[in-house]
Design a protein around this motif. Sequence first.
Motif, PDB file in Angstrom:
ATOM      1  N   ALA A 189     -41.146  25.285  28.595  1.00 20.07           N
ATOM      2  CA  ALA A 189     -40.299  25.232  27.411  1.00 20.07           C
ATOM      3  C   ALA A 189     -39.309  24.091  27.509  1.00 20.07           C
ATOM      4  CB  ALA A 189     -39.536  26.544  27.257  1.00 20.07           C
ATOM      5  N   GLY A 190     -39.046  23.472  26.369  1.00 20.22           N
ATOM      6  CA  GLY A 190     -38.006  22.446  26.292  1.00 20.22           C
ATOM      7  C   GLY A 190     -36.929  22.916  25.335  1.00 20.22           C
ATOM      8  N   PRO A 191     -35.872  22.129  25.172  1.00 21.77           N
ATOM      9  CA  PRO A 191     -34.762  22.525  24.302  1.00 21.77           C
ATOM     10  C   PRO A 191     -35.200  22.665  22.847  1.00 21.77           C
ATOM     11  CG  PRO A 191     -34.182  20.624  25.659  1.00 21.77           C
ATOM     12  CD  PRO A 191     -35.647  20.832  25.813  1.00 21.77           C
ATOM     13  N   GLU A 197     -38.864  13.465  29.213  1.00 24.72           N
ATOM     14  CA  GLU A 197     -37.564  13.563  29.886  1.00 24.72           C
ATOM     15  C   GLU A 197     -37.196  15.031  30.119  1.00 24.72           C
ATOM     16  OE1 GLU A 197     -35.088  11.161  30.837  1.00 24.72           O
ATOM     17  OE2 GLU A 197     -36.848   9.881  30.810  1.00 24.72           O
ATOM     18  N   ALA A 198     -37.435  15.871  29.104  1.00 29.37           N
ATOM     19  CA  ALA A 198     -37.103  17.293  29.238  1.00 29.37           C
ATOM     20  C   ALA A 198     -37.953  17.926  30.334  1.00 29.37           C
ATOM     21  CB  ALA A 198     -37.326  18.013  27.911  1.00 29.37           C
ATOM     22  N   MET A 199     -39.237  17.557  30.379  1.00 30.35           N
ATOM     23  CA  MET A 199     -40.109  18.150  31.396  1.00 30.35           C
ATOM     24  C   MET A 199     -39.754  17.668  32.798  1.00 30.35           C
ATOM     25  SD  MET A 199     -43.850  18.543  29.729  1.00 30.35           S
ATOM     26  CE  MET A 199     -43.822  17.114  28.713  1.00 30.35           C
ATOM     27  N   GLU A 200     -39.191  16.476  32.888  1.00 28.28           N
ATOM     28  CA  GLU A 200     -38.767  15.976  34.198  1.00 28.28           C
ATOM     29  C   GLU A 200     -37.462  16.625  34.640  1.00 28.28           C
ATOM     30  OE1 GLU A 200     -38.624  11.733  34.437  1.00 28.28           O
ATOM     31  OE2 GLU A 200     -40.741  11.497  33.958  1.00 28.28           O
ATOM     32  N   GLY A 201     -36.827  17.342  33.717  1.00 30.30           N
ATOM     33  CA  GLY A 201     -35.598  18.035  34.076  1.00 30.30           C
ATOM     34  C   GLY A 201     -34.352  17.193  33.919  1.00 30.30           C
ATOM     35  N   ASN A 202     -34.431  16.149  33.099  1.00 27.70           N
ATOM     36  CA  ASN A 202     -33.225  15.342  32.895  1.00 27.70           C
ATOM     37  C   ASN A 202     -32.167  16.178  32.177  1.00 27.70           C
ATOM     38  OD1 ASN A 202     -31.406  13.265  32.658  1.00 27.70           O
ATOM     39  ND2 ASN A 202     -32.959  11.771  32.100  1.00 27.70           N
ATOM     40  N   ASP A 203     -30.914  15.949  32.510  1.00 27.60           N
ATOM     41  CA  ASP A 203     -29.851  16.769  31.955  1.00 27.60           C
ATOM     42  C   ASP A 203     -29.438  16.337  30.561  1.00 27.60           C
ATOM     43  OD1 ASP A 203     -29.043  14.438  33.217  1.00 27.60           O
ATOM     44  OD2 ASP A 203     -26.988  15.121  33.446  1.00 27.60           O
ATOM     45  N   ARG A 204     -29.850  15.161  30.144  1.00 28.90           N
ATOM     46  CA  ARG A 204     -29.496  14.706  28.797  1.00 28.90           C
ATOM     47  C   ARG A 204     -30.727  14.021  28.230  1.00 28.90           C
ATOM     48  NH1 ARG A 204     -27.884   9.708  27.054  1.00 28.90           N
ATOM     49  NH2 ARG A 204     -27.002   9.718  24.970  1.00 28.90           N
ATOM     50  N   LEU A 205     -31.112  14.396  27.009  1.00 31.15           N
ATOM     51  CA  LEU A 205     -32.320  13.820  26.428  1.00 31.15           C
ATOM     52  C   LEU A 205     -32.012  12.507  25.730  1.00 31.15           C
ATOM     53  CD1 LEU A 205     -34.406  16.748  24.962  1.00 31.15           C
ATOM     54  CD2 LEU A 205     -34.297  15.814  27.270  1.00 31.15           C
TER      55      LEU A 205
END
Lengths: 524, 319
Positions: free
Chosen positions: A274-276, A289-297
């Motif tokens: 799941a992503g934001p 970016e979301a799947m890599e776990g970055n804190d800001r898209l």
Amino acid sequence: MATPKGAIGNGPVVRVAIGGDHDAGPELLRAARDATEDVRVVAVGPTGADSLAPLVLATQNGTTAFVPQCTVANVTTIVETLENGSLPDTAATVEHDPGATSMPTPPAAIDTTAVLGVGSRRVLGGCGWRAPASVADYRVSRDDELLAERAIDDPDAVHERVADAALRGRGRGDGSTDAPISGVWTTATETDGKPVVVVNANEADDHARADRLLLESAPLAVLDAALATAHAVDATDVLVYTNDAEALARERAQEAADALAADRDPDIPIQVVAGPDAYTAGEMTMALEAMEGNDRLEARRRPPGPDQYGLYGRPTVIHTPRTFAQVGQALADNDLGGVPGDPGTRLFTVAGDVDAPATIELPTDATLADVRGAVALDGGLKTACVGGRFGGLTRDLDVPASAAGLRGARLGTNGVIELFDESTCTVALAGQRAKLAREENCGRCVPCREGSKQLVELLRDVYDGEYQDGMLRELARTMRETSTCEFGQEASRPVTTAMESFEPEFRAHADGRCPSGSCDHVSS
Amino acid sequence: MSTDQSSTPRVPDVENPQPTMPLTEDIRPGTANDPPVETVEPDRTATLTVDGESVTVSAESTLLDATEETDTDDYVPALCSYDEHDEIGPRSECRTCMVETEEHGVVPSCSFPAQDGMTVRTDTTEASEARDVNLDLLLSNHNLRCTTCGKNGRCELQDVSIENDVVEPRYGVFDDRDAYEPLDDSSPFIQIDRNKCILCNRCVEACNDVQVEGVLRIEGSGEDTRIGFQNDAETMMDSTCVSCGHCATVCPTGALVEQGLTDAATIPLPGFTQENSIGKTVEAENDRFQPGPATPMKGDQKSESAAEPTAESPPTEDD
């Protein structure tokens, strides 16, 4: 995990549609199962037609009775009637091949279920008919052969078939929206590193429901095509990426992935993540970016695109479930139909000032005008916004449903058609979309971040008596030409298309008048 | 200001072939994992045509490198690009470097790989309009009170505006006093005026990729995007800054200025200074003990990570 009970086969069966925006389905399913031990009661996915939900189908001996807006009392009666060897008496009853693997659609003449007869139901054929995660049901629809099984034996044939068909990517967040998808497959294969396949189903626009519908209702068709794609590009992983809020889509995709893994050797693992629930999270690089776990898209700089530099820098083939559904059609050797330049079908969700939204499927040689049969519009049609949040505004739906046709009419291709009646002011509508762009952008590039601010300011100036059409066009052009991602490239489309098709309204607002009477704060 | 998205992203269990340095694994700069700039054919040179002139560059070059090798017909500002260190940029955020190519249309020259055989023009209407509009968009969000700015006369935004003959930016200038962010004057070493920040990301990269200090980050989205701190501090003094000054060195505007230079280039006007130019200023708390160039927070961070408090740790009130 055992594969869920199938819905296709001989003997009476009651199908209860669960999913979409209605939550009465589970209650009906419980009631139906409580009422019988002899009749098969199967949970299926939604059909895409909200006006029919909750929908229950009763099938016996090649005849299906449709019961839209079913109640608990009704479902008990239906089950009891079927137990006694007869079908319930309903307005819509359809005869079909007893082993039909796609939903037999009631003729359009029958009022309540007419929506199911709009367009063609090809990739939607299993929606509401097959048990979503039943590999048995899915195998029957594919003549017992999974696409992935064939792809293992001859991966090159998969790529060749997709290239020969000239299939184009569908929807926002696809790695090759409106462009032939075989190009990104080739690049991903030729780039160093092990490729990844991503099914991008993250779409925060509530009106763009087709991807969610496919995952809730026919996830195996999407996952099987994604696995076949993974074999074709020699990928090691398949990832399904949804919104955080879409729990049912994720649950069904996970069930389908588990069922597929149980059915065959899981040489390529399928993970569901799941992503934001943010609109930007659906953009293809922000999805990564979301799947890599970055804190800001934030959108990634390009070129190169994800086909060369995707998840963790690995070559990545990223498509929406809509695109994979078309890949599935092509690989099943189906005649894709549609126009040669954009073969197959396109899914459209019709929303706006309508009684209930409906997701329907049109061949690319049809025109958008066909969607009018799928919904009841309150009042007369004044404006349609075609293509999602940043779609194009038009009065005229006589536009081909192909990528070239939609682009030629300066409309968007993201499978949403919002219909608005006479009370909707197009200047205000364009302004709302500009405001959305200003609030939702990722903040990275200047043409999008600062451009959307100025776009709103220039529209405010219209209300203050100054319509600077040249300035608006120049700004829109720069946002379109120089923004990093599709968000900024498309953000100004509602404004520019409104200026083209509804220019007198802009001039009227500058003169202090709102022709539709809905802007009460126009200065005079 | 919160930077959190509506939910926490879930990281899938997929092999990550990219090397992670132990030193940098905790750094959260809030920026995208951008691809490297290189052509698909490494170890080769590329020969391309820029404004009719043939130029040969190495394979890792960008179109901007190629335009800089030639005497271009039009001025290409490329404001956010920074060419003095490999670890910084190209960010390609300001889009004031757009050029037109025969092959790909209008593209950002600062980050577009120079491919063999490309034909580039700097002087087409589309390209120069794109550069001009984007430069004016930058100025529309900039505190243009140059006379009180410590970077007056050594500001890259000022330089490109002059070079590009900007007389009156088409979207006006940022002059809505209510919208000004307070000036962060809390640190004795670096002053931050976010009203002058163009979000070029140079300071974030200097702090994280070159100095590996992990102090600065990009936070927020849309119109709320700003430079913030990785320890969620609101002020420079509460950050983990070690006052190396690299952020101020690379900053193209007056957004980050060494305290000793904040008034170095201002034009003296009685009663009108950088500090009072926007109305609100965040000052340091007077009683804060600061033994060296690192902020007390940096000391806290050190003592947290060590098993025993170290001798360098600043004394706290309890001691």
